[in-house]
Design an enzyme around this catalytic site. Structure first.
Site, PDB file in Angstrom:
ATOM      1  N   GLY A   7       0.860  -1.184   0.000  1.00  0.00           N
ATOM      2  CA  GLY A   7       0.000   0.000   0.000  1.00  0.00           C
ATOM      3  C   GLY A   7       0.894   1.231   0.000  1.00  0.00           C
ATOM      4  N   SER A  10      -0.628   7.270   0.880  1.00  0.00           N
ATOM      5  CA  SER A  10      -0.180   8.373   1.730  1.00  0.00           C
ATOM      6  C   SER A  10       0.598   7.867   2.946  1.00  0.00           C
ATOM      7  CB  SER A  10      -1.374   9.203   2.190  1.00  0.00           C
ATOM      8  OG  SER A  10      -2.116   9.636   1.078  1.00  0.00           O
ATOM      9  N   LEU A  11      -0.046   7.050   3.779  1.00  0.00           N
ATOM     10  CA  LEU A  11       0.630   6.637   5.017  1.00  0.00           C
ATOM     11  C   LEU A  11       1.732   5.621   4.738  1.00  0.00           C
ATOM     12  CD1 LEU A  11      -1.980   6.465   7.915  1.00  0.00           C
ATOM     13  CD2 LEU A  11      -0.545   8.340   7.162  1.00  0.00           C
ATOM     14  N   GLY A  12       1.502   4.725   3.787  1.00  0.00           N
ATOM     15  CA  GLY A  12       2.531   3.727   3.454  1.00  0.00           C
ATOM     16  C   GLY A  12       3.812   4.425   2.993  1.00  0.00           C
ATOM     17  N   ARG A  35       2.176  -0.679 -12.283  1.00  0.00           N
ATOM     18  CA  ARG A  35       2.531   0.211 -11.159  1.00  0.00           C
ATOM     19  C   ARG A  35       4.035   0.156 -10.902  1.00  0.00           C
ATOM     20  NH1 ARG A  35       0.222   4.236  -9.335  1.00  0.00           N
ATOM     21  NH2 ARG A  35       0.712   3.901  -7.140  1.00  0.00           N
ATOM     22  N   ASN A 103      -8.030   2.617   9.353  1.00  0.00           N
ATOM     23  CA  ASN A 103      -8.960   3.344  10.204  1.00  0.00           C
ATOM     24  C   ASN A 103     -10.171   2.451  10.501  1.00  0.00           C
ATOM     25  OD1 ASN A 103      -9.441   5.629  11.611  1.00  0.00           O
ATOM     26  ND2 ASN A 103     -10.097   6.866   9.856  1.00  0.00           N
ATOM     27  N   LYS A 182     -11.495   6.210  18.633  1.00  0.00           N
ATOM     28  CA  LYS A 182     -11.341   6.953  17.374  1.00  0.00           C
ATOM     29  C   LYS A 182     -12.557   6.705  16.478  1.00  0.00           C
ATOM     30  CE  LYS A 182      -8.105   8.637  14.054  1.00  0.00           C
ATOM     31  NZ  LYS A 182      -8.100   8.002  12.740  1.00  0.00           N
ATOM     32  N   ASN A 190     -17.712  12.692  11.303  1.00  0.00           N
ATOM     33  CA  ASN A 190     -17.568  12.594   9.845  1.00  0.00           C
ATOM     34  C   ASN A 190     -18.890  12.543   9.070  1.00  0.00           C
ATOM     35  OD1 ASN A 190     -15.013  12.399  10.888  1.00  0.00           O
ATOM     36  ND2 ASN A 190     -14.352  10.715   9.595  1.00  0.00           N
ATOM     37  N   SER A 250     -12.059  13.441   6.900  1.00  0.00           N
ATOM     38  CA  SER A 250     -11.563  12.544   5.847  1.00  0.00           C
ATOM     39  C   SER A 250     -12.721  12.015   4.999  1.00  0.00           C
ATOM     40  CB  SER A 250     -10.783  11.387   6.469  1.00  0.00           C
ATOM     41  OG  SER A 250     -11.571  10.727   7.423  1.00  0.00           O
TER      42      SER A 250
HETATM   43  P1  NAD Z   1      -4.238   5.721   0.292  1.00  0.00           P
HETATM   44  O1  NAD Z   1      -5.458   5.499  -0.541  1.00  0.00           O
HETATM   45  O2  NAD Z   1      -3.456   6.983   0.100  1.00  0.00           O
HETATM   46  O3  NAD Z   1      -3.215   4.530   0.052  1.00  0.00           O
HETATM   47  C1  NAD Z   1      -3.605   3.191  -0.026  1.00  0.00           C
HETATM   48  C2  NAD Z   1      -2.717   2.533  -1.071  1.00  0.00           C
HETATM   49  O4  NAD Z   1      -2.941   1.130  -1.017  1.00  0.00           O
HETATM   50  C3  NAD Z   1      -3.009   2.985  -2.501  1.00  0.00           C
HETATM   51  O5  NAD Z   1      -1.803   3.361  -3.116  1.00  0.00           O
HETATM   52  C4  NAD Z   1      -3.569   1.723  -3.155  1.00  0.00           C
HETATM   53  O6  NAD Z   1      -3.265   1.621  -4.533  1.00  0.00           O
HETATM   54  C5  NAD Z   1      -2.856   0.648  -2.359  1.00  0.00           C
HETATM   55  N1  NAD Z   1      -3.489  -0.671  -2.455  1.00  0.00           N
HETATM   56  C6  NAD Z   1      -4.771  -1.018  -2.230  1.00  0.00           C
HETATM   57  N2  NAD Z   1      -4.946  -2.324  -2.480  1.00  0.00           N
HETATM   58  C7  NAD Z   1      -3.733  -2.812  -2.864  1.00  0.00           C
HETATM   59  C8  NAD Z   1      -3.286  -4.097  -3.270  1.00  0.00           C
HETATM   60  N3  NAD Z   1      -4.107  -5.149  -3.337  1.00  0.00           N
HETATM   61  N4  NAD Z   1      -1.968  -4.232  -3.598  1.00  0.00           N
HETATM   62  C9  NAD Z   1      -1.118  -3.185  -3.556  1.00  0.00           C
HETATM   63  N5  NAD Z   1      -1.497  -1.933  -3.188  1.00  0.00           N
HETATM   64  C10 NAD Z   1      -2.797  -1.763  -2.844  1.00  0.00           C
HETATM   65  O7  NAD Z   1      -4.682   5.541   1.795  1.00  0.00           O
HETATM   66  P2  NAD Z   1      -4.076   6.245   3.101  1.00  0.00           P
HETATM   67  O8  NAD Z   1      -4.552   7.646   3.158  1.00  0.00           O
HETATM   68  O9  NAD Z   1      -2.638   5.968   3.191  1.00  0.00           O
HETATM   69  O10 NAD Z   1      -4.870   5.466   4.240  1.00  0.00           O
HETATM   70  C11 NAD Z   1      -4.543   4.169   4.687  1.00  0.00           C
HETATM   71  C12 NAD Z   1      -5.365   3.932   5.959  1.00  0.00           C
HETATM   72  O11 NAD Z   1      -4.905   4.862   6.957  1.00  0.00           O
HETATM   73  C13 NAD Z   1      -6.861   4.207   5.782  1.00  0.00           C
HETATM   74  O12 NAD Z   1      -7.606   3.321   6.554  1.00  0.00           O
HETATM   75  C14 NAD Z   1      -7.016   5.637   6.310  1.00  0.00           C
HETATM   76  O13 NAD Z   1      -8.313   5.907   6.821  1.00  0.00           O
HETATM   77  C15 NAD Z   1      -6.002   5.635   7.439  1.00  0.00           C
HETATM   78  N6  NAD Z   1      -5.492   6.971   7.813  1.00  0.00           N
HETATM   79  C16 NAD Z   1      -5.034   7.828   6.844  1.00  0.00           C
HETATM   80  C17 NAD Z   1      -4.525   9.071   7.222  1.00  0.00           C
HETATM   81  C18 NAD Z   1      -3.980  10.046   6.199  1.00  0.00           C
HETATM   82  O14 NAD Z   1      -3.652  11.177   6.572  1.00  0.00           O
HETATM   83  N7  NAD Z   1      -3.833   9.696   4.946  1.00  0.00           N
HETATM   84  C19 NAD Z   1      -4.496   9.428   8.577  1.00  0.00           C
HETATM   85  C20 NAD Z   1      -4.958   8.519   9.533  1.00  0.00           C
HETATM   86  C21 NAD Z   1      -5.460   7.285   9.129  1.00  0.00           C
HETATM   87  O1  KPL Z   2     -10.148  11.583  12.229  1.00  0.00           O
HETATM   88  C1  KPL Z   2     -10.807  12.489  11.755  1.00  0.00           C
HETATM   89  C2  KPL Z   2     -11.201  12.372  10.330  1.00  0.00           C
HETATM   90  O2  KPL Z   2     -11.421  13.378   9.661  1.00  0.00           O
HETATM   91  O3  KPL Z   2     -11.283  11.224   9.864  1.00  0.00           O
HETATM   92  C3  KPL Z   2     -11.259  13.613  12.635  1.00  0.00           C
HETATM   93  C4  KPL Z   2     -10.428  14.840  12.397  1.00  0.00           C
HETATM   94  C5  KPL Z   2     -11.081  13.214  14.093  1.00  0.00           C
HETATM   95  C6  KPL Z   2     -12.692  13.923  12.453  1.00  0.00           C
HETATM   96  O4  KPL Z   2     -13.487  12.834  12.808  1.00  0.00           O
END
Ligand code: NAD
Ligand code: KPL
Length: 303
Positions: A7, A10-12, A35, A103, A182, A190, A250
Site C-alpha cells: 500500500g 499516503s501513510l505507506g 505500477r 482506520n 477513534k 464525519n 476525511s
Molecule cells: P491511500 O489510498 O493513500 O493509500 C492506499 C494505497 O494502497 C493505494 O496506493 C492503493 O493503490 C494501495 N493498495 C490497495 N490495495 C492494494 C493491493 N491489493 N496491492 C497493492 N497496493 C494496494 O490511503 P491512506 O490515506 O494511506 O490510508 C490508509 C489507511 O490509513 C486508511 O484506513 C485511512 O483511513 C487511514 N489513515 C489515513 C490518514 C492520512 O492522513 N492519509 C491518517 C490517519 C489514518
Molecule cells: O479523524 C478524523 C477524520 O477526519 O477522519 C477527525 C479529524 C477526528 C474527524 O473525525
C-alpha cells in the site's frame, strides 16, 4: 529485518520514506507490473516535509515475488485490506508480524482470522499525509501512532526502529479501546460533515445532534465492553471539532473527490455492533440510513 510495505499510498509512503531515511531495509510491494514500471520511471518515493522534497530510491517488487516476508506494514484502505494481504499470503513466514494500519474496526479481524500462524498488530494513527501526485507524499500534520496486539500485550522487540526513524509511536496494551474511541469520534463527526456539507468547526452549530449521537455512542461502547473508550466522549468530540475547525473530515474529502468511503468500517461497524447486542440506537441508525442514501445518490459504491 526488512520492512515490506504493502500500500504505497499516503501513510505507506510516509512510513517507507522515514524508515529508509533511517537506513533501515525497506521494500515496497506494488500491485501489478504497470505500477512497478511507473514507480521505476518515477525513480523512487518523494517525501515532502516542511516544503522540502526528498526522493528515496526504495526497492520495489510485485506481490508474487518469491522472497519470504517476516514483517509487513499493510497501509491500504480498510475495504482493500483483506484482498491485499491475500495477494502476499503465501510469502508470509510462520510467526511473521503484520502491522495493520487501517482506520475504523472490522478489517483487522477480517485479515487476522485468515492468518492463525502470524501475529497481527493493530495501529491507530493520527498522522496526516496526502499525495499530490503518484509516488509523492506530503507530511501534512504531526500526529501519533499507537500500536498494540489485542491477543498479546507484550511489545515487539523492534519498536526502537520506529524511534530511529522518527515515527512518533507508543505501545498500547489496550489498542482496541483506542480504535473504538477513534471510531466513536469519527462516527460523531464525519457523517454529519458529509450530510451538512461543512467543515468540522461548523458542527458547533448542531450541538443537540452531536450530544444525542455521543450519548448513543457512549451506550454502545459500554455494551461492547469498552468503558474507557466511553469516558468523556462528548467533551472529546467537542474538543476535536474546535481543534480541527478549519478542516474537512476525511469522509467529507472522500465524498467531495468521488472516492469510496470507509463507512462500513466506521458507522457501519458501530451499527452492526449495536444490532449484535440488540441495542436500539435510533439516532445512530437514522444517521447511517441518511448517509448511505446520500452516498448512493452520488454513485459512491458501498462495500
Ligand atoms: P491511500 O489510498 O493513500 O493509500 C492506499 C494505497 O494502497 C493505494 O496506493 C492503493 O493503490 C494501495 N493498495 C490497495 N490495495 C492494494 C493491493 N491489493 N496491492 C497493492 N497496493 C494496494 O490511503 P491512506 O490515506 O494511506 O490510508 C490508509 C489507511 O490509513 C486508511 O484506513 C485511512 O483511513 C487511514 N489513515 C489515513 C490518514 C492520512 O492522513 N492519509 C491518517 C490517519 C489514518
Ligand atoms: O479523524 C478524523 C477524520 O477526519 O477522519 C477527525 C479529524 C477526528 C474527524 O473525525
Amino acid at each position: 529485518m526488512t520492512w515490506h510495505i504493502l500500500g504505497a499510498g499516503s501513510l505507506g509512503s510516509l512510513w517507507a520514506t522515514r524508515l529508509a531515511r533511517a537506513g533501515l531495509p525497506v521494500r515496497l510491494i506494488l500491485r501489478n507490473p504497470q505500477r512497478l514500471e511507473a514507480y521505476r520511471r518515477a525513480g523512487g518515493l518523494t517525501l515532502v516535509e516542511a516544503n522540502q522534497p526528498q526522493q528515496y530510491a526504495i526497492p520495489a517488487e510485485l506481490p508474487q515475488a518469491d522472497t519470504p516476508i517476516q514483517r509487513l506494514l499493510l497501509a491500504c484502505k480498510a475495504y482493500d485490506a483483506q484482498r491485499a494481504v491475500a495477494s502476499v499470503a503465501q510469502r508470509l513466514t510462520p510467526g511473521a508480524e503484520l502491522l495493520l494500519l487501517q482506520n475504523g474496526l472490522g478489517s483487522q479481524d477480517e485479515v487476522a482470522q485468515h492468518l492463525p500462524k502470524q501475529r497481527c498488530l493493530f495501529v491507530s494513527s493520527t498522522e496526516g499525509a496526502f499525495r499530490p501526485a503518484d509516488f509523492q507524499v506530503i507530511f501534512a500534520g504531526n500526529g501519533h501512532n499507537w500500536l498494540g496486539d489485542p491477543s498479546d500485550p507484550r511489545p515487539p522487540a523492534w519498536l526502537d526502529e520506529l524511534q530511529r526513524a522518527g515515527i512518533a509511536h507508543q505501545w498500547s496494551p489496550d489498542i482496541l479501546a483506542r480504535l473504538w474511541r477513534k471510531l466513536a469520534l469519527n462516527c460523531a463527526i464525519n457523517p454529519l460533515t458529509v450530510l451538512h456539507d461543512c467543515r468540522n468547526g461548523d458542527l458547533a452549530e448542531h450541538p443537540a445532534e452531536i450530544a444525542t449521537l455521543c450519548a448513543e455512542l457512549g451506550e454502545l461502547l459500554q455494551r461492547c465492553g469498552q468503558p474507557t473508550a466511553a469516558e468523556n466522549l462528548h467533551e472529546d468530540v467537542q474538543r476535536v471539532i474546535l481543534a480541527t475547525a478549519a478542516n474537512y473530515s476525511s469522509m467529507h474529502q472522500d465524498v467531495a473527490q468521488g472516492r469510496r468511503t470507509e463507512v462500513t468500517y466506521l458507522l457501519g461497524y458501530a451499527c452492526a455492533a449495536a444490532q449484535r447486542h440488540q441495542l436500539h440506537l435510533p439516532h445512530l441508525q437514522h444517521l447511517q440510513q441518511r448517509l448511505l442514501r446520500h452516498l448512493e445518490e452520488r454513485g459512491l459504491a458501498l462495500n
